[in-house]
Design a protein around this motif. Structure first.
Motif, mmCIF file in Angstrom:
data_model
loop_
_atom_site.group_PDB
_atom_site.id
_atom_site.type_symbol
_atom_site.label_atom_id
_atom_site.label_comp_id
_atom_site.label_asym_id
_atom_site.label_seq_id
_atom_site.Cartn_x
_atom_site.Cartn_y
_atom_site.Cartn_z
ATOM 1 N N PRO A 63 0.814 -1.220 0.000
ATOM 2 C CA PRO A 63 0.000 0.000 0.000
ATOM 3 C C PRO A 63 0.844 1.264 0.000
ATOM 4 C CG PRO A 63 -0.079 -1.083 2.152
ATOM 5 C CD PRO A 63 0.628 -2.012 1.227
ATOM 6 N N HIS A 64 0.295 2.314 -0.607
ATOM 7 C CA HIS A 64 0.959 3.618 -0.554
ATOM 8 C C HIS A 64 0.009 4.656 0.023
ATOM 9 C CE1 HIS A 64 -1.181 4.957 -4.149
ATOM 10 N NE2 HIS A 64 -0.707 3.956 -4.857
ATOM 11 N N LEU A 65 0.477 5.891 0.076
ATOM 12 C CA LEU A 65 -0.277 6.957 0.726
ATOM 13 C C LEU A 65 -1.666 7.186 0.106
ATOM 14 C CD1 LEU A 65 0.782 9.316 2.841
ATOM 15 C CD2 LEU A 65 0.324 10.705 0.843
ATOM 16 N N GLY A 66 -1.776 7.000 -1.225
ATOM 17 C CA GLY A 66 -3.062 7.191 -1.902
ATOM 18 C C GLY A 66 -4.108 6.212 -1.371
ATOM 19 N N HIS A 67 -3.692 4.981 -1.092
ATOM 20 C CA HIS A 67 -4.639 3.996 -0.560
ATOM 21 C C HIS A 67 -5.095 4.410 0.834
ATOM 22 C CE1 HIS A 67 -2.022 1.364 -3.290
ATOM 23 N NE2 HIS A 67 -3.140 1.602 -3.933
ATOM 24 N N LEU A 68 -4.133 4.882 1.634
ATOM 25 C CA LEU A 68 -4.500 5.308 2.988
ATOM 26 C C LEU A 68 -5.487 6.476 2.919
ATOM 27 C CD1 LEU A 68 -4.141 5.061 6.041
ATOM 28 C CD2 LEU A 68 -2.249 6.671 5.891
ATOM 29 N N TYR A 69 -5.298 7.342 1.948
ATOM 30 C CA TYR A 69 -6.196 8.501 1.800
ATOM 31 C C TYR A 69 -7.633 8.037 1.554
ATOM 32 C CZ TYR A 69 -8.195 12.782 -0.220
ATOM 33 O OH TYR A 69 -8.992 13.867 -0.495
ATOM 34 N N SER A 70 -7.822 7.129 0.592
ATOM 35 C CA SER A 70 -9.173 6.594 0.328
ATOM 36 C C SER A 70 -9.760 6.021 1.615
ATOM 37 C CB SER A 70 -9.120 5.442 -0.679
ATOM 38 O OG SER A 70 -9.081 5.907 -1.985
ATOM 39 N N ALA A 71 -8.924 5.287 2.349
ATOM 40 C CA ALA A 71 -9.414 4.601 3.548
ATOM 41 C C ALA A 71 -9.765 5.595 4.664
ATOM 42 C CB ALA A 71 -8.376 3.588 4.033
ATOM 43 N N LYS A 311 -10.507 8.797 -8.644
ATOM 44 C CA LYS A 311 -11.022 9.150 -9.976
ATOM 45 C C LYS A 311 -10.524 8.203 -11.064
ATOM 46 C CE LYS A 311 -7.460 12.588 -11.007
ATOM 47 N NZ LYS A 311 -7.158 13.981 -11.324
ATOM 48 N N ASP A 312 -9.441 7.450 -10.787
ATOM 49 C CA ASP A 312 -8.921 6.500 -11.769
ATOM 50 C C ASP A 312 -9.902 5.377 -12.060
ATOM 51 O OD1 ASP A 312 -8.413 5.968 -9.048
ATOM 52 O OD2 ASP A 312 -6.937 4.430 -9.539
ATOM 53 N N ILE A 313 -10.837 5.131 -11.133
ATOM 54 C CA ILE A 313 -11.759 4.005 -11.347
ATOM 55 C C ILE A 313 -13.205 4.508 -11.467
ATOM 56 C CG2 ILE A 313 -10.293 2.170 -10.460
ATOM 57 C CD1 ILE A 313 -11.535 2.483 -7.745
ATOM 58 N N HIS A 341 -6.236 12.649 -6.886
ATOM 59 C CA HIS A 341 -5.043 11.866 -6.562
ATOM 60 C C HIS A 341 -3.991 12.641 -5.783
ATOM 61 C CE1 HIS A 341 -6.038 9.090 -10.138
ATOM 62 N NE2 HIS A 341 -6.464 8.588 -9.016
ATOM 63 N N TRP A 342 -3.225 11.906 -5.019
ATOM 64 C CA TRP A 342 -1.980 12.437 -4.461
ATOM 65 C C TRP A 342 -0.914 12.240 -5.523
ATOM 66 C CZ3 TRP A 342 -1.333 15.275 -0.179
ATOM 67 C CH2 TRP A 342 -2.440 15.368 0.653
ATOM 68 N N THR A 343 -0.166 13.281 -5.750
ATOM 69 C CA THR A 343 0.880 13.200 -6.763
ATOM 70 C C THR A 343 2.226 13.418 -6.085
ATOM 71 O OG1 THR A 343 0.584 15.558 -7.169
ATOM 72 C CG2 THR A 343 -0.612 14.078 -8.607
ATOM 73 N N LYS A 347 3.197 13.918 -10.593
ATOM 74 C CA LYS A 347 2.798 12.634 -11.209
ATOM 75 C C LYS A 347 1.988 11.809 -10.217
ATOM 76 C CE LYS A 347 5.432 10.891 -14.968
ATOM 77 N NZ LYS A 347 6.769 11.293 -15.350
ATOM 78 N N LYS A 348 0.923 11.148 -10.681
ATOM 79 C CA LYS A 348 0.106 10.329 -9.783
ATOM 80 C C LYS A 348 0.980 9.322 -9.041
ATOM 81 C CE LYS A 348 -3.567 6.876 -9.595
ATOM 82 N NZ LYS A 348 -3.127 5.516 -9.388
ATOM 83 N N MET A 349 0.789 9.280 -7.719
ATOM 84 C CA MET A 349 1.496 8.259 -6.949
ATOM 85 C C MET A 349 0.867 6.913 -7.303
ATOM 86 S SD MET A 349 1.729 8.140 -2.823
ATOM 87 C CE MET A 349 1.968 9.894 -2.702
ATOM 88 N N SER A 350 1.684 5.979 -7.726
ATOM 89 C CA SER A 350 1.110 4.702 -8.161
ATOM 90 C C SER A 350 2.109 3.570 -7.974
ATOM 91 C CB SER A 350 0.671 4.832 -9.628
ATOM 92 O OG SER A 350 1.252 3.860 -10.444
ATOM 93 N N LYS A 351 1.536 2.400 -7.675
ATOM 94 C CA LYS A 351 2.375 1.226 -7.441
ATOM 95 C C LYS A 351 3.201 0.935 -8.680
ATOM 96 C CE LYS A 351 -1.448 -0.869 -5.862
ATOM 97 N NZ LYS A 351 -2.236 -1.802 -6.544
ATOM 98 N N SER A 352 2.544 1.019 -9.839
ATOM 99 C CA SER A 352 3.239 0.651 -11.077
ATOM 100 C C SER A 352 4.376 1.609 -11.370
ATOM 101 C CB SER A 352 2.279 0.661 -12.249
ATOM 102 O OG SER A 352 1.078 0.114 -11.873
ATOM 103 N N LEU A 353 4.169 2.903 -11.105
ATOM 104 C CA LEU A 353 5.242 3.863 -11.375
ATOM 105 C C LEU A 353 6.333 3.782 -10.308
ATOM 106 C CD1 LEU A 353 3.245 7.046 -12.481
ATOM 107 C CD2 LEU A 353 4.585 5.511 -13.913
#
Ligand SMILES: Nc1ncnc2c1ncn2[C@@H]1O[C@H](COP(=O)(O)OP(=O)(O)OP(=O)(O)O)[C@@H](O)[C@H]1O
Length: 600
Positions: A63-71, A311-313, A341-343, A347-353
Motif C-alpha cells: 500500500p501507498h499513501l493514496g490507498h490510505l487517503y481513500s481509507a 477518480k482512476d476508477i 489523486h496524491w501526486t 505525477k500520480k502516486m502509483s504502485k506501477s510507477l
C-alpha cells in the motif's frame, strides 16, 4: 421517507427566520434553536443505516499513501455516522485476482494465494496502525465472495444479458481494462520501441482477440442517463458527475466479461464453463454486495450504499457497476464519492510507477493522527494534491500543535486554572440579552465568536456528508483562531484574582474557552480520534458525552445548566500534539514543545 440534508438546512433556514422574529433581541438564541433542530433531524429513523465502502485494493504491491487517503476519507464518514447515533457498516479489503497478480506472484516465485495473503496482510496492518475502523475486510479469494460472484453471474446470464461472443480490441493488463481505438495512442517504451498505450493511464495496451463472454452494456445507456439525470448528487463532486454524463453521450459497446482460462488461471471460473475466467472487474465490484450479505439477506445494507473511490476508477463505478446492478435488478448505490489523486512531483502516486510514499513509515514519523489530519486537511476531492514532507510539518505544527494545542494549554494551565476544574460561567459578565450587554465585559468580537462556534456543528456536518473534509477542518481552524483571539484579547493572566468581579470574568473566559474546545474535540473525532480523545479526556468529558447529540454549546449562556460546570478536569497526559522538526533540519524527531511559549 428520507429527508435530504440540504432540505433540512433549507427548512431550518426558514425556521431560523421565524425564530429571529420570535427572539428579536438575541439572534444568537435563534441560532441556538436552529442548531437543536438540525441535531434532532440529523439521524432520523429512516436514515439510521449507512453502508460505506472504499475500493478494494489491488494486491500487486504494497500500500501507498493514496490507498490510505481513500481509507481515511471513508473512515471519517463512518465515524461521523456513528457519532450521529446511526448504524454504520464500513468495508474495505483487497482485490486479489487477475493477470497482474498472476504475473507478480510468478516474478516473486510464490504461489498466487500466498502472494496475495502476504500483501493483503500489509494493507490490514496499515489500516490497523492508522485507526481505520472498518467493520469488514473482504478478500476476493474468500469463499463467501466466490459464492456471491457465481450467483450474480448466473442472474445476469439467466436474464439473457451475457452471451458468448468474440472480443477483438485493445486491452491494458496494467489497468485490467478494455479500450476503444480512440482511447489508444502511440508511445515509445524504455528501449525506444514503438508501442500502443492507453491515453488515460499511459499504460501499455495489446491487441486481444479471443472468444469470451460479453455483457450487453450497450442496452443500458438510456437507463444510466435517466438514473444520473434523476439523481444529480449520485456522483460527487459535480465535475465527475458531468464527466460521466459526457461519456454517456458516446457509444457504449458491449463489455467482455471473461478471459480464456488458458491466459488467465488466477480468477473465478465462469459457472458451467471451466474454459473461461470471470473478468477481474466484474469479480471485484461484486465485493460490495458480498459484504452486504448477498445473495442471502442484503437489502438492509445494500439499499444505503455509499462508495468512496479514486477518480482512476470512475468509469468502473459509475458505468459498468450500475449497469451490472440494473441488469441484476438491484438498487444502485446512493452516492459515489470520487476523490482526486496524491501526486509526487506532479505525477500520480502509483504502485506501477513506483513513486510511492510509504504511509506506515510516515505515520510512525509524524504520528497516525498527524498523517490523518494532513491527508484530510490538504486532500481536495476536486483536484490533485502534491505530497511534501515540509508542507506536512508546517501545517501540523501551526494547526495542531500551536493553535489547538496552545489553546488547550492556556485554558488548563495551573497558573490560570489552579483548581483544575471547569469553572463557572457568569451571565452578568457575558450577558446574552442585548439590553444588558453594555454592563457585561464581553465585546462584539466575542459575540461573533459564539455565533461562529454555535453554527459550527451544522457547517461541519454538511462538509463531512459531502466528504469535503478539508472545508470542515478549515471551519474548525477558523473557530480555534477566534477562540485564541478571545483569550488573547482579554488576557486573563492580567486579571486581579483578589477582585471578585475580575475573578468571575476570568472563570467565564476559561469556561467559554473550554466549551469551545469541547465542541472542537467532539467534531474532530472522525478525523483525529486519538487527539480528540486526549483533548476530551483532559476536559473531563466522559465517553457517553461525546456524541453529536451531546454537542449543545454553552448552555449556561441560555440560562440552562451545564453538566461540566464545577467538574474536575481530567488528568494532564502531556501536550496535545508535539511540534515536529522540519524534515530538512533533522529526521523528523519531535521538536521541543512550545508549551511555555503557548501559554501567553
Ligand atoms: N495516487 C493516489 N491518490 C489517491 N488515491 C489513490 C492513489 N492511487 C490509488 N489510490 C486509491 O486506490 C484505489 C485503487 O488503486 P490501485 O490499487 O489501482 O493503486 P495504484 O497505485 O493506482 O495501482 P497501479 O499503479 O497498479 O494501477 C484508487 O481508486 C484510489 O481510491
Amino acid at each position: 421517507m428520507r429527508i435530504p440534508y440540504r432540505s433540512i438546512i433549507r427548512g431550518c433556514q426558514t425556521v431560523q427566520k421565524l425564530l429571529q422574529r420570535a427572539f428579536p433581541v438575541s439572534p444568537v438564541s435563534a441560532q441556538w434553536h436552529q442548531q437543536r433542530l438540525i441535531l434532532r433531524c440529523m439521524c432520523t429513523k429512516e436514515e439510521r443505516n449507512h453502508y460505506i465502502t472504499t475500493p478494494i485494493f489491488y494486491v500487486n504491491a504494497s500500500p501507498h499513501l493514496g490507498h490510505l487517503y481513500s481509507a481515511v476519507l471513508a473512515d471519517c464518514l463512518h465515524r461521523y455516522r456513528l457519532l450521529q447515533g446511526c448504524n454504520s457498516k464500513f468495508a474495505t479489503g483487497t482485490d486479489e485476482h487477475g493477470l497482474k497478480i498472476q504475473q507478480a506472484a510468478e516474478a516473486a516465485g510464490k504461489d498466487p494465494l500466498s502472494f496475495c495473503t502476504d500483501v493483503s496482510e500489509r494493507f490490514k496492518h496499515l489500516f490497523r496502525s492508522c485507526n481505520v475502523s472498518h467493520t469488514d475486510f473482504i478478500r476476493t479469494t474468500e469463499q463467501r465472495h466466490r459464492r456471491a460472484v457465481e450467483h450474480f453471474w448466473s442472474v445476469l446470464q439467466n436474464k439473457g444479458l451475457i452471451y458468448k461472443g468474440s472480443y477483438e480490441g485493445w486491452y491494458s493488463t496494467q489497468d485490467e481494462s478494455f479500450l476503444t481505438p480512440q482511447q489508444v495512442g502511440d508511445a515509445l517504451d524504455s528501449s525506444g520501441r514503438k508501442i500502443k498505450v492507453s491515453l488515460e493511464s499511459g499504460h501499455k495496451v495489446e491487441w486481444m482477440k479471443e472468444e469470451n463472454f460479453m455483457f450487453r452494456l450497450s442496452e443500458f445507456r438510456p437507463q444510466l442517463r435517466d438514473w444520473l439525470r434523476g439523481n444529480p448528487r449520485a456522483v460527487q463532486p459535480e465535475r465527475f458527475y458531468q464527466a460521466v454524463l459526457h461519456w454517456l453521450q458516446e457509444d457504449l459497446p458491449d463489455l467482455s466479461v471473461s478471459r480464456q482460462r488458458s491466459r488467465l488461471q488466477w480468477g473465478i471460473p465462469v459457472p458451467n464453463d471451466p474454459e473461461q475466467t470471470i473478468y477481474v472487474w466484474l469479480d471485484a465490484l461484486v465485493n460490495y454486495l458480498t459484504v452486504a450479505g448477498y445473495p442471502d439477506k442484503y437489502s438492509q445494507w445494500w439499499d444505503v450504499a455509499h462508495h468512496v473511490v479514486g477518480k482512476d476508477i470512475l468509469k468502473f463505478h459509475t458505468i459498468y457497476w450500475p449497469a451490472f446492478l440494473l441488469g441484476a435488478g438491484l438498487p444502485l448505490p446512493q452516492v459515489i464519492h470520487v476523490h482526486s489523486h496524491w501526486t509526487v512531483g506532479g505525477k500520480k502516486m502509483s504502485k506501477s510507477l513506483g513513486n510511492v510514499v510509504d504511509p506506515l513509515e510516515r505515520s510512525q514519523r509524524f504520528t497516525t493522527d498527524g498523517m490523518r489530519y494532513f491527508l484530510l486537511r490538504q486532500g481536495v476531492p476536486d483536484s490533485d494534491c502534491d505530497y511534501n514532507d515540509q508542507k506536512l510539518v508546517k501545517l501540523l505544527n501551526a494547526e495542531l500543535a500551536d493553535s489547538l494545542g496552545g489553546l488547550l494549554n492556556r485554558c488548563t494551565a495551573p497558573s490560570l486554572n489552579p483548581a483544575q476544574i471547569y469553572p463557572s460561567f457568569c451571565p452578568n459578565s457575558f450577558p446574552s440579552d442585548q439590553a444588558s450587554r453594555l454592563r457585561g465585559r464581553a465585546v462584539t468580537e466575542d459575540y461573533l465568536m459564539l455565533t461562529a462556534v454555535q453554527s459550527l456543528p451544522a457547517v461541519v456536518a454538511q462538509h463531512y456528508e459531502s466528504l469535503h473534509v478539508y472545508k470542515a477542518l478549515e471551519a474548525v481552524g477558523s473557530c480555534v483562531r477566534q477562540t485564541n483571539g478571545f483569550v488573547q484579547r482579554h488576557a486573563p493572566w492580567k486579571l486581579d484574582r483578589g477582585d471578585s468581579d475580575d475573578q468571575r470574568w476570568l472563570d467565564t473566559i476559561i469556561h467559554v474557552s473550554l466549551e469551545c474546545l469541547r465542541i472542537y474535540g467532539t467534531l474532530l473525532q472522525p478525523v483525529v480520534p486519538e487527539i480528540a480523545n486526549k483533548l476530551l479526556s483532559r476536559l473531563g468529558v466522559q465517553p457517553g458525552e461525546r456524541s453529536w447529540a451531546a454537542l449543545n454549546f454553552l448552555p449556561r449562556y441560555q440560562g440552562q445548566d451545564c453538566p461540566f460546570e464545577g467538574r474536575a478536569l481530567g488528568c494532564d497526559s502531556g501536550v496535545l500534539f508535539s511540534r515536529l522538526e522540519n524534515p530538512n533540519a533533522g529526521k523528523g524527531k519531535p521538536a521541543k514543545t512550545k508549551k511555555a511559549a503557548n501559554l501567553m
